[in-house]
Design an enzyme around this catalytic site. Structure first.
Site, PDB file in Angstrom:
ATOM      1  N   HIS A   1      79.665  27.811  22.045  1.00 11.19           N
ATOM      2  CA  HIS A   1      79.965  26.656  22.601  1.00 11.19           C
ATOM      3  C   HIS A   1      79.954  25.579  21.796  1.00 11.19           C
ATOM      4  CE1 HIS A   1      80.774  24.496  26.339  1.00 11.19           C
ATOM      5  NE2 HIS A   1      80.128  23.600  25.936  1.00 11.19           N
TER       6      HIS A   1
ATOM      7  N   ASP B   1      80.819  21.359  21.304  1.00 12.85           N
ATOM      8  CA  ASP B   1      80.832  20.206  21.886  1.00 12.85           C
ATOM      9  C   ASP B   1      81.587  19.599  21.125  1.00 12.85           C
ATOM     10  OD1 ASP B   1      79.930  20.549  24.712  1.00 12.85           O
ATOM     11  OD2 ASP B   1      77.946  20.885  23.705  1.00 12.85           O
TER      12      ASP B   1
ATOM     13  N   MET C   1      83.045  15.496  20.953  1.00 16.54           N
ATOM     14  CA  MET C   1      82.845  14.285  21.395  1.00 16.54           C
ATOM     15  C   MET C   1      83.316  13.322  20.805  1.00 16.54           C
ATOM     16  SD  MET C   1      79.074  14.655  23.327  1.00 16.54           S
ATOM     17  CE  MET C   1      78.377  15.612  21.758  1.00 16.54           C
TER      18      MET C   1
ATOM     19  N   HIS D   1      84.827  22.579  23.883  1.00 16.95           N
ATOM     20  CA  HIS D   1      84.652  21.818  24.973  1.00 16.95           C
ATOM     21  C   HIS D   1      85.149  20.319  24.424  1.00 16.95           C
ATOM     22  CE1 HIS D   1      81.854  19.624  28.221  1.00 16.95           C
ATOM     23  NE2 HIS D   1      83.311  19.199  28.507  1.00 16.95           N
TER      24      HIS D   1
ATOM     25  N   MET E   1      79.410  20.674  34.922  1.00 19.68           N
ATOM     26  CA  MET E   1      78.414  19.965  33.995  1.00 19.68           C
ATOM     27  C   MET E   1      77.494  19.783  35.184  1.00 19.68           C
ATOM     28  SD  MET E   1      79.521  19.950  31.026  1.00 19.68           S
ATOM     29  CE  MET E   1      78.235  18.932  30.282  1.00 19.68           C
TER      30      MET E   1
ATOM     31  N   GLY F   1      77.373  14.369  27.278  1.00 14.13           N
ATOM     32  CA  GLY F   1      77.208  13.490  26.056  1.00 14.13           C
ATOM     33  C   GLY F   1      75.714  13.807  25.242  1.00 14.13           C
TER      34      GLY F   1
ATOM     35  N   GLY G   1      69.323  17.916  26.536  1.00 18.73           N
ATOM     36  CA  GLY G   1      68.134  17.758  26.994  1.00 18.73           C
ATOM     37  C   GLY G   1      67.661  16.888  28.364  1.00 18.73           C
TER      38      GLY G   1
ATOM     39  N   GLY H   1      74.291  22.657  31.389  1.00 17.08           N
ATOM     40  CA  GLY H   1      73.529  21.570  31.405  1.00 17.08           C
ATOM     41  C   GLY H   1      72.164  21.861  31.914  1.00 17.08           C
TER      42      GLY H   1
END
Length: 212
Positions: free
Chosen positions: A30, A32, A34, A63, A134, A139, A142, A171
């Site tokens: 996966h 991410d 951004m 993603h 999500m 963003g 943790g 998540g």
């Protein structure tokens, strides 16, 4: 059989090649991406994705947490993406983008933020083979799992059978939460921090054995 998507954002990026070797049994990696605009953080860029591709042959699940993702779909196809997931809020013509992803030979996916309702995306679900929910605000890794997303997951779990898409959750997912969520119809799990702080391959084996 459920599918495990380790979140590369939670790996040791300074020793990524070694962490990638620890992911035996993973179904997808996966990634991410951004832009610091659609979400308040910057994620993995092209060079990092190419590095991942160089050191692992596990398929890439990308993603896109970026605005106007349609501009970049071909680029992510060219660097090895197999699944590309976009956000409805980030794209003016989401249906066209989903169609483009499929036309380019990839699996089209749509992502729902915690505050995005199922009604928002119902019209385009027939265009999706992958739906990512999500359970934290996007963003940052943790964060605390948001319990109110369980109702959305239950609704989408029923729709997944009807519409024939793969339902994935991302998540604060760990071993115990997989066991809690699997009965809702979820077949794919993005796991980050909980995976990399242990022996990832052993955790993947244990999860799959106990959640058939």
């Amino acid at each position: 059989m459920i599918k495990i998507h380790p979140s590369i954002l939670c790996a040791d990026l300074g020793n990524l090649a070694n962490d990638l070797k620890r992911l035996e049994g993973a179904d997808y990696l996966h990634i991410d991406v951004m832009d610091g605009d659609f979400v308040p953080n910057f994620g993995l860029g092209t060079n990092m994705i190419e590095h991942v591709r160089k050191h692992s042959d596990i398929p890439l699940d990308v993603h896109l947490m970026i605005r106007n993702p349609s501009r970049h779909i071909r680029h992510f196809r060219d660097i090895g993406a197999k699944i590309v997931t976009v956000h409805p809020e980030a794209d003016t013509h989401i249906s066209g983008t989903l169609q483009l992803i499929r036309e380019l030979g990839m699996t089209p996916g749509i992502a729902l933020n915690p505050g995005t309702s199922v009604e928002t995306v119902k019209e385009v679900l027939p265009l999706c083979d992958h739906v990512l929910v999500m359970t934290v605000n996007p963003g940052f890794a943790g964060q605390k799992f948001l319990d109110f997303t369980l109702l959305k997951l239950a609704e989408l779990g029923k729709l997944a059978e009807e519409k024939k898409f793969d339902l994935c959750v991302d998540g604060n997912i760990d071993f115990d939460r997989v066991k809690l969520l699997r009965p809702l119809g979820i077949k794919s799990f993005v796991i980050g921090t909980a995976l990399f702080k242990h022996d990832p391959a052993e955790m993947i084996r244990k999860i799959k054995k106990e959640n058939k």
